[in-house]
Enzyme design. Structure first.
Site, mmCIF file in Angstrom:
data_model
loop_
_atom_site.group_PDB
_atom_site.id
_atom_site.type_symbol
_atom_site.label_atom_id
_atom_site.label_comp_id
_atom_site.label_asym_id
_atom_site.label_seq_id
_atom_site.Cartn_x
_atom_site.Cartn_y
_atom_site.Cartn_z
ATOM 1 N N GLY A 17 -43.801 32.882 41.946
ATOM 2 C CA GLY A 17 -42.574 33.427 41.372
ATOM 3 C C GLY A 17 -41.934 32.621 40.255
ATOM 4 N N ARG A 38 -45.318 23.820 49.523
ATOM 5 C CA ARG A 38 -46.017 23.528 50.786
ATOM 6 C C ARG A 38 -47.470 23.978 50.745
ATOM 7 N NH1 ARG A 38 -41.980 26.987 54.297
ATOM 8 N NH2 ARG A 38 -42.515 28.267 52.494
ATOM 9 N N ARG A 39 -47.733 25.129 50.096
ATOM 10 C CA ARG A 39 -49.095 25.679 50.118
ATOM 11 C C ARG A 39 -49.943 25.054 49.010
ATOM 12 N NH1 ARG A 39 -47.652 31.859 49.645
ATOM 13 N NH2 ARG A 39 -46.125 30.869 48.298
ATOM 14 N N VAL A 64 -39.766 20.686 51.233
ATOM 15 C CA VAL A 64 -38.484 20.101 50.815
ATOM 16 C C VAL A 64 -37.517 19.906 51.994
ATOM 17 C CG1 VAL A 64 -38.628 20.981 48.434
ATOM 18 C CG2 VAL A 64 -37.394 22.314 50.165
ATOM 19 N N TYR A 156 -27.839 33.876 53.832
ATOM 20 C CA TYR A 156 -28.493 33.613 52.540
ATOM 21 C C TYR A 156 -27.415 33.445 51.462
ATOM 22 C CZ TYR A 156 -31.199 34.076 48.263
ATOM 23 O OH TYR A 156 -31.734 33.854 47.010
ATOM 24 N N LYS A 160 -26.474 30.176 48.989
ATOM 25 C CA LYS A 160 -26.427 30.185 47.516
ATOM 26 C C LYS A 160 -25.000 29.873 47.019
ATOM 27 C CE LYS A 160 -30.735 30.709 46.547
ATOM 28 N NZ LYS A 160 -31.495 29.710 45.784
ATOM 29 N N PRO A 186 -29.905 34.259 39.106
ATOM 30 C CA PRO A 186 -30.386 35.612 38.813
ATOM 31 C C PRO A 186 -29.954 36.653 39.837
ATOM 32 C CG PRO A 186 -32.217 34.032 39.136
ATOM 33 C CD PRO A 186 -30.968 33.417 39.679
ATOM 34 N N THR A 191 -40.667 39.066 42.855
ATOM 35 C CA THR A 191 -41.543 37.937 43.186
ATOM 36 C C THR A 191 -41.991 38.154 44.640
ATOM 37 O OG1 THR A 191 -39.713 36.649 44.089
ATOM 38 C CG2 THR A 191 -40.166 36.330 41.743
ATOM 39 N N GLU A 192 -42.407 37.096 45.304
ATOM 40 C CA GLU A 192 -42.734 37.231 46.732
ATOM 41 C C GLU A 192 -41.481 37.141 47.609
ATOM 42 O OE1 GLU A 192 -45.887 34.434 47.637
ATOM 43 O OE2 GLU A 192 -47.058 35.140 45.944
#
Ligand code: NDP
Ligand code: 8X3
Length: 256
Positions: A17, A38-39, A64, A156, A160, A186, A191-192
């Site tokens: 993303g 992480r991936r 993180v 969430y 933010k 934004p 994205t994912e």
């Protein structure tokens, strides 16, 4: 204009993303990239597409949320990579869209640990060296969700809103230094993000963008790059960007 050529740019959440798009735009401008996520396999696959020489890219497998790992990752960077000029705190996620009183504790922990604590850890371990070297820029990826709360967004949106307050607080605490702080916030970006929010339910995730032309991650990366390339006496504090089809967190024009 500030040139990012040869500046060291650490981007968290660079495996997908907005983070990956930021990596592309800073790579094109000659930045030296430290990409964290992480991936590891996703980072490696993505890194290949950038086709950069070894002295322009350094990959970090990093969660993180894990303070000890963040401390060790930053303090053990090879000397060539240790002087970070630009920190892009992008790693983040939403989990679920439940009513607060029916919320899932695990979802809450993940959002708070990643979006708030993860961002704080990176900031705490990277910024002292910026202050010491009298240069640097922290760019946090906030959200329209930090300005407006929407039904089911509760925790969430809270994370933010915390990013917004933390960006403001950091700018105040850095007053008197040349280190800059920006928040890029934004609206809807495809994205994912929604797949992660709905725990892999791709059909539900697709519906979020149905009948709308959302922002692309490249649109957001453009704004991040704009913030980073202003003359050194200019600080872009906060940018809110939305698709033309969106007017607020809840007001979206769907052509269905
Ligand atoms: P993606 O899901 O596509 O990317 C999220 C990135 O964050 C991935 O690279 C993921 O990598 C990384 N990440 C998540 N958790 C961790 C962790 N614990 N440690 C390290 N990396 C982590 O979503 P977006 O690109 O959309 O999201 C990027 C940021 O933009 C987030 O902060 C999000 O809140 C914000 N945002 C997104 C909007 C949207 O509509 N998409 C709108 C406004 C803001 P990995 O899984 O490999 O660790
Ligand atoms: C992501 C945008 O509106 O889904 O931060 O919360 S929204």
């Amino acid at each position: 204009m500030t040139y990012v050529n040869n500046q060291i740019v650490l981007i968290t959440g660079a495996s997908s993303g907005i983070g990956a798009s930021c990596a592309k735009v800073f790579a094109q401008a000659g930045g030296k990239l430290i990409l964290a996520a992480r991936r590891c396999y996703r980072l490696q696959e993505f890194a290949k597409t950038l086709n950069l020489p070894d002295d322009k890219i350094h990959l970090l497998q990093l969660d993180v949320c894990d303070r000890t790992s963040v401390e060790s990752a930053i303090s053990n960077l090879p000397p060539y990579w240790s002087k970070i000029d630009i920190l892009i705190n992008n790693a983040g996620l939403s989990r679920g869209l439940n009513k607060l009183y029916e919320g899932d504790f695990q979802d809450w922990e993940e959002m708070i640990d990643t979006n708030i604590k993860g961002l704080l850890y990176l900031t705490r371990y990277v910024v002292p060296s910026m202050v010491k070297r009298n240069r640097g820029h922290i760019i946090n990826i906030g959200s329209i969700a930090g300005h407006q709360t929407y039904p089911g967004g509760n925790v969430y949106c809270g994370t933010k809103a915390a990013v917004k307050a933390i960006s403001e607080g950091l700018k105040q605490d850095l007053l008197g230094t040349p280190v800059r702080v920006s928040s890029v916030d934004p609206g809807m970006v495809e994205t994912e993000f929604s797949e992660v929010r709905f725990h892999g339910d791709t059909e539900r995730a697709k519906k979020v963008y149905e009948g709308v032309t959302p922002l692309t991650p490249d649109d957001v990366a453009d704004v991040v790059f704009f913030c980073a390339t202003r003359p050194t006496h200019v600080n872009i504090n906060e940018v809110i960007l939305m698709p033309v089809d969106q007017a607020s967190a809840t007001l979206v024009n769907r052509k269905l």
